[in-house]
Design an enzyme around this catalytic site. Structure first.
Site, PDB file in Angstrom:
ATOM      1  N   ARG A 182      10.607 -18.741 -15.799  1.00 14.05           N
ATOM      2  CA  ARG A 182      11.791 -18.490 -14.983  1.00 14.05           C
ATOM      3  C   ARG A 182      11.433 -17.684 -13.729  1.00 14.05           C
ATOM      4  O   ARG A 182      11.966 -16.592 -13.512  1.00 14.05           O
ATOM      5  CB  ARG A 182      12.842 -17.723 -15.796  1.00 14.05           C
ATOM      6  CG  ARG A 182      13.215 -18.423 -17.100  1.00 14.05           C
ATOM      7  CD  ARG A 182      14.205 -17.596 -17.903  1.00 14.05           C
ATOM      8  NE  ARG A 182      14.509 -18.244 -19.163  1.00 14.05           N
ATOM      9  CZ  ARG A 182      13.816 -18.068 -20.284  1.00 14.05           C
ATOM     10  NH1 ARG A 182      12.782 -17.240 -20.300  1.00 14.05           N
ATOM     11  NH2 ARG A 182      14.150 -18.706 -21.385  1.00 14.05           N
TER      12      ARG A 182
ATOM     13  N   ASP B  26       9.241 -17.410 -26.630  1.00 15.64           N
ATOM     14  CA  ASP B  26      10.485 -17.809 -25.979  1.00 15.64           C
ATOM     15  C   ASP B  26      11.396 -18.663 -26.845  1.00 15.64           C
ATOM     16  O   ASP B  26      12.589 -18.387 -26.941  1.00 15.64           O
ATOM     17  CB  ASP B  26      10.178 -18.567 -24.674  1.00 15.64           C
ATOM     18  CG  ASP B  26      11.344 -18.536 -23.707  1.00 15.64           C
ATOM     19  OD1 ASP B  26      11.403 -17.622 -22.868  1.00 15.64           O
ATOM     20  OD2 ASP B  26      12.209 -19.428 -23.806  1.00 15.64           O
ATOM     21  N   THR B  27      10.870 -19.685 -27.492  1.00 15.90           N
ATOM     22  CA  THR B  27      11.753 -20.700 -28.053  1.00 15.90           C
ATOM     23  C   THR B  27      12.573 -20.203 -29.242  1.00 15.90           C
ATOM     24  O   THR B  27      13.764 -20.500 -29.345  1.00 15.90           O
ATOM     25  CB  THR B  27      10.952 -21.951 -28.438  1.00 15.90           C
ATOM     26  OG1 THR B  27       9.802 -21.565 -29.219  1.00 15.90           O
ATOM     27  CG2 THR B  27      10.468 -22.674 -27.210  1.00 15.90           C
TER      28      THR B  27
ATOM     29  N   CYS C 201       6.823 -30.562 -31.544  1.00 20.60           N
ATOM     30  CA  CYS C 201       6.457 -29.146 -31.495  1.00 20.60           C
ATOM     31  C   CYS C 201       5.502 -28.751 -32.616  1.00 20.60           C
ATOM     32  O   CYS C 201       5.806 -28.935 -33.801  1.00 20.60           O
ATOM     33  CB  CYS C 201       7.710 -28.297 -31.563  1.00 20.60           C
ATOM     34  SG  CYS C 201       7.392 -26.525 -31.608  1.00 20.60           S
ATOM     35  N   LEU C 202       4.392 -28.174 -32.239  1.00 19.06           N
ATOM     36  CA  LEU C 202       3.366 -27.736 -33.175  1.00 19.06           C
ATOM     37  C   LEU C 202       3.904 -26.676 -34.135  1.00 19.06           C
ATOM     38  O   LEU C 202       3.547 -26.648 -35.316  1.00 19.06           O
ATOM     39  CB  LEU C 202       2.179 -27.179 -32.387  1.00 19.06           C
ATOM     40  CG  LEU C 202       0.988 -26.628 -33.153  1.00 19.06           C
ATOM     41  CD1 LEU C 202       0.259 -27.739 -33.892  1.00 19.06           C
ATOM     42  CD2 LEU C 202       0.032 -25.918 -32.194  1.00 19.06           C
ATOM     43  N   GLY C 203       4.782 -25.806 -33.646  1.00 16.19           N
ATOM     44  CA  GLY C 203       5.255 -24.692 -34.453  1.00 16.19           C
ATOM     45  C   GLY C 203       6.618 -24.896 -35.073  1.00 16.19           C
ATOM     46  O   GLY C 203       7.287 -23.917 -35.431  1.00 16.19           O
TER      47      GLY C 203
END
Length: 412
Positions: free
Chosen positions: A168, A241-242, A348-350
């Site tokens: 951002r 972040d996610t 997504c890997l995680g």
């Protein structure tokens, strides 16, 4: 809300950087699905895709819609590994990274994650209020991530600064040119930070993810320093972040909809389903970018090789052609193939870790604080791009828990 109202934005252009749109994007998505399922919405930008079937096709066909977009979009000097590497090259990296985040491996983290969640919640549970972002949504997943990586907790503020500078930059810039400089500076500082850490670890190895990267091999060959840096860069952005963003969006929704919150209080066995449904409805990662490897026709739009295409995941996740009663948040939804974690080779890997963290957070928070609402006169503040809630003042107790916040949407 401040800024362009969502319905007005939908009639002009999808300004996903407008905090008002980030706070409540679903009306924008619905309008755009009707008006322009695929098309050029912004001058000088590539086409946007809004419908579920089209987005899934693009995500599952990297040979046409490549994830190897122009380097530097997020301040990086090289492609982020494995996010910006397409198959078959991507496969070798996923072979060494996927086992770290398998469902079975991630399950081993549950006791520590639950203890961390209880500790953080315990610090404010008896005070009658909290600022959810500062007190929980940021420190919970970020502390867990830093522990996993073997990074010092004392550097968290620095990591958050770097992460926001990468994702951002407009928050600290007055122009596109200045934003580009902010992003580039944050990227350079991120590489520099991990260079120093890796130098230290080379001298004194530790048993953590960084230690694993230093000893890992791809096809019998050790990872290079640049490859490790490119993995670390991605992990910093994704790890900090996610989940924070998803927690903020989810708890704003639950605070504004006490009837839905009561469902999980009455039926805690539905929490897994609630997590999935809130991922669908809120979809914090609003969009991803792909680059065409060949000329391609999107609906009536002719696209050229090399153009960047914006896949609007959030819009796909409220597409009525895929989701029955898509505008209703349903914690008993039986078929929920949402795209909050993407799809295809770059899923997504995680995702297993994120789901575990979200489930534990929801279980532990509602165990200690079953009733809460947004503080009277206050409005949650959203950051754009990935939809992070930077300010969410909650007050606890049943008093006021049956009042919907003045800024809550009427539908959903």
């Amino acid at each position: 809300r401040m800024g362009t109202p969502p319905d007005a934005a939908a009639k002009s252009q999808p300004n996903f950087l407008d905090p008002a749109v980030a706070a409540h994007p679903q009306p924008v998505y619905r309008a755009l699905q009707r008006q322009c399922p695929a098309g050029r919405m912004l001058e000088g930008a590539g086409p946007f895709i809004f419908r579920y079937a089209d987005v899934v096709f693009a995500l599952r066909h990297p040979e046409i819609f490549s994830a190897e977009v122009a380097v530097g979009l997020v301040g990086n000097q090289r492609p982020l590994i494995p996010l910006q590497v397409d198959p078959p090259g991507q496969t070798k990296y996923r072979k060494i990274l996927d086992p770290l985040f398998s469902r079975k491996k991630v399950a081993e983290l549950e006791p520590a994650l639950r203890e961390l969640a209880r500790e953080l919640i315990g610090a404010f549970a008896d005070t009658g209020s909290c600022e959810f972002a500062k007190d929980f949504a940021v420190p919970y997943p970020c502390t867990a991530f830093l522990q996993l990586m073997g990074l010092p907790q004392s550097d968290l503020d620095l990591f958050l600064e770097l992460k926001d500078g990468i994702i951002r930059p407009e928050l600290n810039a007055q122009s596109d040119e200045e934003a580009a400089r902010v992003r580039e500076d944050a990227g350079q500082r991120t590489y520099g930070y991990f260079e120093e850490i890796l130098d230290s670890r080379s001298r004194a190895p530790k048993d953590d993810l960084l230690g694993y990267f230093l000893s890992a091999e791809v096809d019998g060959v050790a990872l290079t320093r640049e490859q490790i840096l490119d993995i670390c860069f991605l992990f910093l952005v994704g790890g900090l972040d996610t989940v924070t963003s998803t927690l903020g969006c989810s708890f704003v929704y639950l605070a504004e909809h006490p009837d839905r919150r009561q469902q999980i209080l009455d039926h805690p066995e539905r929490i897994d389903s609630a997590v999935e449904e809130l991922l669908r409805w809120e979809t914090p990662v609003m969009q991803v970018v792909r680059e065409l490897t060949q000329d391609y026709k999107l609906g009536e739009v002719e696209c050229k090789k090399g153009e960047q295409v914006i896949l609007v995941l959030g819009s796909a996740d409220v597409d009525p052609d895929e989701f029955t009663d898509a505008e209703r948040v349903d914690f008993e939804r039986s078929r929920n193939r949402h795209l909050a974690f993407g799809s295809g080779a770059h899923r997504c890997l995680g995702s297993h870790l994120a789901r575990l963290e979200l489930r534990i957070a929801m279980e532990e928070f509602h165990r200690r604080i079953p009733h809460y609402s947004i503080k009277a006169g206050e409005t949650p503040r959203y950051k754009p791009a990935i939809r992070e809630v930077s300010y969410l003042p909650l007050v606890f107790g049943e008093a006021g828990s049956d009042r919907r916040s003045a800024h809550a949407p009427a539908s959903g």
